[in-house]
Design a protein around this motif. Structure first.
Motif, PDB file in Angstrom:
ATOM      1  N   GLU A  60       0.833  -1.203   0.000  1.00  0.00           N
ATOM      2  CA  GLU A  60       0.000   0.000   0.000  1.00  0.00           C
ATOM      3  C   GLU A  60       0.867   1.252   0.000  1.00  0.00           C
ATOM      4  OE1 GLU A  60      -3.545   1.567  -0.688  1.00  0.00           O
ATOM      5  OE2 GLU A  60      -3.243  -0.577  -0.315  1.00  0.00           O
ATOM      6  N   GLU A  61       1.920   1.254   0.803  1.00  0.00           N
ATOM      7  CA  GLU A  61       2.813   2.410   0.856  1.00  0.00           C
ATOM      8  C   GLU A  61       3.574   2.574  -0.462  1.00  0.00           C
ATOM      9  OE1 GLU A  61       5.329   2.100   4.264  1.00  0.00           O
ATOM     10  OE2 GLU A  61       3.691   2.402   5.703  1.00  0.00           O
ATOM     11  N   SER A  62       4.007   1.470  -1.047  1.00  0.00           N
ATOM     12  CA  SER A  62       4.712   1.547  -2.327  1.00  0.00           C
ATOM     13  C   SER A  62       3.779   2.007  -3.440  1.00  0.00           C
ATOM     14  CB  SER A  62       5.317   0.185  -2.679  1.00  0.00           C
ATOM     15  OG  SER A  62       6.383  -0.122  -1.803  1.00  0.00           O
ATOM     16  N   LYS A  63       2.563   1.526  -3.424  1.00  0.00           N
ATOM     17  CA  LYS A  63       1.559   1.973  -4.397  1.00  0.00           C
ATOM     18  C   LYS A  63       1.358   3.481  -4.283  1.00  0.00           C
ATOM     19  CE  LYS A  63      -3.426   1.578  -5.307  1.00  0.00           C
ATOM     20  NZ  LYS A  63      -4.678   0.905  -4.856  1.00  0.00           N
ATOM     21  N   ASP A  64       1.287   3.979  -3.062  1.00  0.00           N
ATOM     22  CA  ASP A  64       1.098   5.409  -2.829  1.00  0.00           C
ATOM     23  C   ASP A  64       2.260   6.210  -3.417  1.00  0.00           C
ATOM     24  OD1 ASP A  64      -0.526   7.504  -1.415  1.00  0.00           O
ATOM     25  OD2 ASP A  64       1.365   7.806  -0.359  1.00  0.00           O
ATOM     26  N   PHE A  65       3.486   5.712  -3.230  1.00  0.00           N
ATOM     27  CA  PHE A  65       4.654   6.410  -3.761  1.00  0.00           C
ATOM     28  C   PHE A  65       4.656   6.422  -5.286  1.00  0.00           C
ATOM     29  CE2 PHE A  65       8.957   6.150  -5.528  1.00  0.00           C
ATOM     30  CZ  PHE A  65       9.475   7.362  -5.113  1.00  0.00           C
ATOM     31  N   TYR A  66       4.473   5.272  -5.901  1.00  0.00           N
ATOM     32  CA  TYR A  66       4.580   5.182  -7.358  1.00  0.00           C
ATOM     33  C   TYR A  66       3.444   5.916  -8.076  1.00  0.00           C
ATOM     34  CZ  TYR A  66       8.631   2.143  -7.404  1.00  0.00           C
ATOM     35  OH  TYR A  66       9.910   1.662  -7.273  1.00  0.00           O
ATOM     36  N   THR A  67       2.259   5.930  -7.477  1.00  0.00           N
ATOM     37  CA  THR A  67       1.140   6.617  -8.138  1.00  0.00           C
ATOM     38  C   THR A  67       1.219   8.133  -7.960  1.00  0.00           C
ATOM     39  OG1 THR A  67      -0.261   6.235  -6.181  1.00  0.00           O
ATOM     40  CG2 THR A  67      -0.436   4.654  -8.003  1.00  0.00           C
ATOM     41  N   LYS A  68       1.787   8.588  -6.869  1.00  0.00           N
ATOM     42  CA  LYS A  68       1.857  10.032  -6.624  1.00  0.00           C
ATOM     43  C   LYS A  68       3.170  10.651  -7.109  1.00  0.00           C
ATOM     44  CE  LYS A  68      -1.337   9.992  -2.709  1.00  0.00           C
ATOM     45  NZ  LYS A  68      -1.500  10.216  -1.246  1.00  0.00           N
ATOM     46  N   ALA A  69       4.290  10.015  -6.792  1.00  0.00           N
ATOM     47  CA  ALA A  69       5.588  10.589  -7.155  1.00  0.00           C
ATOM     48  C   ALA A  69       5.921  10.391  -8.626  1.00  0.00           C
ATOM     49  CB  ALA A  69       6.685   9.978  -6.287  1.00  0.00           C
ATOM     50  N   LEU A  70       5.458   9.268  -9.209  1.00  0.00           N
ATOM     51  CA  LEU A  70       5.831   8.938 -10.581  1.00  0.00           C
ATOM     52  C   LEU A  70       4.622   8.761 -11.502  1.00  0.00           C
ATOM     53  CD1 LEU A  70       8.668   6.450  -9.605  1.00  0.00           C
ATOM     54  CD2 LEU A  70       8.968   8.751 -10.554  1.00  0.00           C
ATOM     55  N   LEU A  71       3.426   8.961 -10.955  1.00  0.00           N
ATOM     56  CA  LEU A  71       2.165   9.008 -11.711  1.00  0.00           C
ATOM     57  C   LEU A  71       1.808   7.707 -12.425  1.00  0.00           C
ATOM     58  CD1 LEU A  71       2.371  12.640 -13.173  1.00  0.00           C
ATOM     59  CD2 LEU A  71       1.611  11.860 -10.919  1.00  0.00           C
ATOM     60  N   PHE A  72       2.217   6.568 -11.839  1.00  0.00           N
ATOM     61  CA  PHE A  72       1.723   5.277 -12.317  1.00  0.00           C
ATOM     62  C   PHE A  72       0.220   5.179 -12.035  1.00  0.00           C
ATOM     63  CE2 PHE A  72       6.166   4.302 -12.348  1.00  0.00           C
ATOM     64  CZ  PHE A  72       6.335   3.156 -13.122  1.00  0.00           C
ATOM     65  N   LYS A  73      -0.480   4.334 -12.798  1.00  0.00           N
ATOM     66  CA  LYS A  73      -1.918   4.116 -12.602  1.00  0.00           C
ATOM     67  C   LYS A  73      -2.165   2.684 -12.115  1.00  0.00           C
ATOM     68  CE  LYS A  73      -3.200   7.340 -16.296  1.00  0.00           C
ATOM     69  NZ  LYS A  73      -3.527   8.422 -15.349  1.00  0.00           N
ATOM     70  N   PRO A  74      -3.012   2.509 -11.077  1.00  0.00           N
ATOM     71  CA  PRO A  74      -3.323   1.156 -10.587  1.00  0.00           C
ATOM     72  C   PRO A  74      -4.103   0.366 -11.639  1.00  0.00           C
ATOM     73  CG  PRO A  74      -3.953   2.852  -8.987  1.00  0.00           C
ATOM     74  CD  PRO A  74      -3.654   3.562 -10.268  1.00  0.00           C
ATOM     75  N   ILE A  75      -3.719  -0.900 -11.818  1.00  0.00           N
ATOM     76  CA  ILE A  75      -4.383  -1.782 -12.778  1.00  0.00           C
ATOM     77  C   ILE A  75      -5.106  -2.922 -12.069  1.00  0.00           C
ATOM     78  CG2 ILE A  75      -4.045  -3.375 -14.722  1.00  0.00           C
ATOM     79  CD1 ILE A  75      -3.716  -0.436 -15.436  1.00  0.00           C
ATOM     80  N   SER A  76      -4.433  -3.549 -11.091  1.00  0.00           N
ATOM     81  CA  SER A  76      -5.055  -4.656 -10.362  1.00  0.00           C
ATOM     82  C   SER A  76      -4.402  -4.810  -8.999  1.00  0.00           C
ATOM     83  CB  SER A  76      -4.952  -5.967 -11.153  1.00  0.00           C
ATOM     84  OG  SER A  76      -3.597  -6.369 -11.267  1.00  0.00           O
ATOM     85  N   ASP A  77      -5.090  -5.515  -8.119  1.00  0.00           N
ATOM     86  CA  ASP A  77      -4.617  -5.750  -6.755  1.00  0.00           C
ATOM     87  C   ASP A  77      -5.143  -7.113  -6.333  1.00  0.00           C
ATOM     88  OD1 ASP A  77      -4.000  -5.777  -4.042  1.00  0.00           O
ATOM     89  OD2 ASP A  77      -4.547  -3.684  -3.721  1.00  0.00           O
ATOM     90  N   ILE A  78      -4.275  -8.129  -6.320  1.00  0.00           N
ATOM     91  CA  ILE A  78      -4.705  -9.489  -6.019  1.00  0.00           C
ATOM     92  C   ILE A  78      -3.801 -10.103  -4.961  1.00  0.00           C
ATOM     93  CG2 ILE A  78      -5.667  -9.850  -8.331  1.00  0.00           C
ATOM     94  CD1 ILE A  78      -3.144 -11.494  -8.988  1.00  0.00           C
ATOM     95  N   THR A  79      -4.289 -11.156  -4.322  1.00  0.00           N
ATOM     96  CA  THR A  79      -3.488 -11.944  -3.396  1.00  0.00           C
ATOM     97  C   THR A  79      -3.444 -13.376  -3.905  1.00  0.00           C
ATOM     98  OG1 THR A  79      -4.066 -10.545  -1.500  1.00  0.00           O
ATOM     99  CG2 THR A  79      -3.222 -12.753  -1.017  1.00  0.00           C
ATOM    100  N   VAL A  80      -2.232 -13.922  -4.023  1.00  0.00           N
ATOM    101  CA  VAL A  80      -2.063 -15.264  -4.577  1.00  0.00           C
ATOM    102  C   VAL A  80      -1.327 -16.144  -3.576  1.00  0.00           C
ATOM    103  CG1 VAL A  80      -2.042 -14.437  -6.962  1.00  0.00           C
ATOM    104  CG2 VAL A  80       0.109 -14.617  -5.706  1.00  0.00           C
ATOM    105  N   GLU A  81      -1.443 -17.442  -3.763  1.00  0.00           N
ATOM    106  CA  GLU A  81      -0.720 -18.407  -2.946  1.00  0.00           C
ATOM    107  C   GLU A  81      -0.600 -19.695  -3.745  1.00  0.00           C
ATOM    108  OE1 GLU A  81      -2.941 -19.651   0.582  1.00  0.00           O
ATOM    109  OE2 GLU A  81      -4.746 -18.752  -0.272  1.00  0.00           O
ATOM    110  N   GLY A  82      -0.099 -20.732  -3.128  1.00  0.00           N
ATOM    111  CA  GLY A  82      -0.036 -22.022  -3.798  1.00  0.00           C
ATOM    112  C   GLY A  82       0.944 -22.040  -4.944  1.00  0.00           C
ATOM    113  N   GLN A  83       0.424 -22.261  -6.163  1.00  0.00           N
ATOM    114  CA  GLN A  83       1.308 -22.459  -7.311  1.00  0.00           C
ATOM    115  C   GLN A  83       2.132 -21.225  -7.635  1.00  0.00           C
ATOM    116  OE1 GLN A  83      -1.425 -23.941 -10.295  1.00  0.00           O
ATOM    117  NE2 GLN A  83      -0.692 -26.029  -9.956  1.00  0.00           N
ATOM    118  N   TYR A  84       1.595 -20.023  -7.409  1.00  0.00           N
ATOM    119  CA  TYR A  84       2.392 -18.834  -7.717  1.00  0.00           C
ATOM    120  C   TYR A  84       3.562 -18.709  -6.753  1.00  0.00           C
ATOM    121  CZ  TYR A  84       3.768 -14.253  -9.311  1.00  0.00           C
ATOM    122  OH  TYR A  84       4.497 -13.213  -9.841  1.00  0.00           O
TER     123      TYR A  84
END
Length: 311
Positions: A24-48
């Motif tokens: 969440e903190e890294s997302k905040d930095f990249y979207t505000k300081a470098l103007l990246f846009k959020p695309i997806s937010d998932i949680t994975v386990e197991g095979q990944y």
């Protein structure tokens, strides 16, 4: 490493993954300081997590986009990884940065001053015109709040990919390449060019006061080799430091959940054929096996992580 009998034809680089302390903190930095846009937010386990060489853990993956390129912020929810050493330098073999293209270096640099960065360069530097490959290019290196290395880069009209000159409405345009510090250019070219099938795009020797200020080193002489995959787009840059010479190696026990971990995601047409070629060439695998016939994590000759995935 043996001479390959066949070559993997990497098609493109899909994304760059960064292990982070708090997504969440890294997302905040990249979207505000470098103007990246959020695309997806998932949680994975197991095979990944098996793909990353880690079992029984959950990983939150936040995907962000800038221009045509994406990054993945990966937070391991059940494991606390080792931090990036605070005294990390550009010639340490774990050094890896993303070069973020800007349309106006002065404006981008000014914008960035409002956010928590750790400078590598003291200010934006202009490569001298005596450097035929990179003369006129402006760059500024810094670290994000996790300590990951980043670079702002501006290309004059006669340098860089055409895409960086065709649409300059935004301030931050996209990612041109990921640069990795290496111990030996010939050895790394055998891996990236001969085995993975990437094409050498440029080669230069960067040195002098400008390079020293850019890299934050008292003296810097670095052989730079740029490569791109078959379909172009995001590339890889090899940084071979002649002065001050090779820094510290990537620790043998570094894991995917450790914060220094970055992985470049290479797309191939036939993953099983690729795995066969990699094994023939004694490439180090992180994944214990090919996961669902879809991908595997490997290391380049210096320990930088590469995730091979299907088209």
């Amino acid at each position: 490493m043996n001479i390959p009998v066949r070559t993997i034809q990497v098609q493109k680089i899909r994304s760059i993954g960064l292990t982070v302390i708090d997504a969440e903190e890294s997302k905040d930095f990249y979207t505000k300081a470098l103007l990246f846009k959020p695309i997806s937010d998932i949680t994975v386990e197991g095979q990944y997590s098996d793909l990353e060489g880690v079992t029984d853990t959950k990983i939150r993956i936040v995907t962000l986009q800038l221009g045509d390129e994406t990054i993945e912020l990966m937070q391991y929810l059940d494991i606390k990884g080792k931090p990036i050493p605070k005294d990390s330098q550009s010639n340490d073999l774990w050094f890896q940065h993303m070069a973020i293209v800007v349309s106006d270096m002065d404006a981008a640099y000014t914008h960035l001053q409002s956010y928590p960065i750790d400078r590598i360069s003291d200010k934006p530097q202009t490569i001298p015109q005596s450097n035929q490959t990179a003369g006129g290019v402006r760059a500024f290196k810094f670290k994000d709040p996790n300590g990951h290395d980043l670079e702002l880069i501006w290309f004059p009209p006669d340098k860089g990919q055409d895409k960086w000159h065709s649409d300059t409405e935004g301030l931050f345009l996209g990612i041109d390449h990921s640069a990795v510090t290496i111990a030996n250019t010939e050895q790394s070219l055998q891996f990236y060019q001969d085995i993975l099938g990437m094409q050498v795009e440029s080669s230069s020797l960067n040195q002098g006061e400008t390079q020293a200020r850019l890299d934050g080193l008292p003296e810097a002489e670095v052989k730079v080799t740029g490569l791109r995959p078959a379909q172009g787009g995001l590339g890889i840059e090899l940084l071979d430091y002649i002065k001050p010479g090779n820094g510290r190696p990537i620790p043998n026990d570094q894991k995917s959940y450790d914060i220094p971990h970055m992985q470049v995601e290479f797309v191939v047409n036939d993953i099983e054929k690729a795995v066969d070629i990699l094994k023939q060439n004694q490439v180090e695998f992180v994944s214990s096996q090919l996961v669902k016939h879809q991908g595997c994590l490997i290391k380049d000759p210096n320990g930088h992580a590469i995730l091979l995935i299907m088209q």
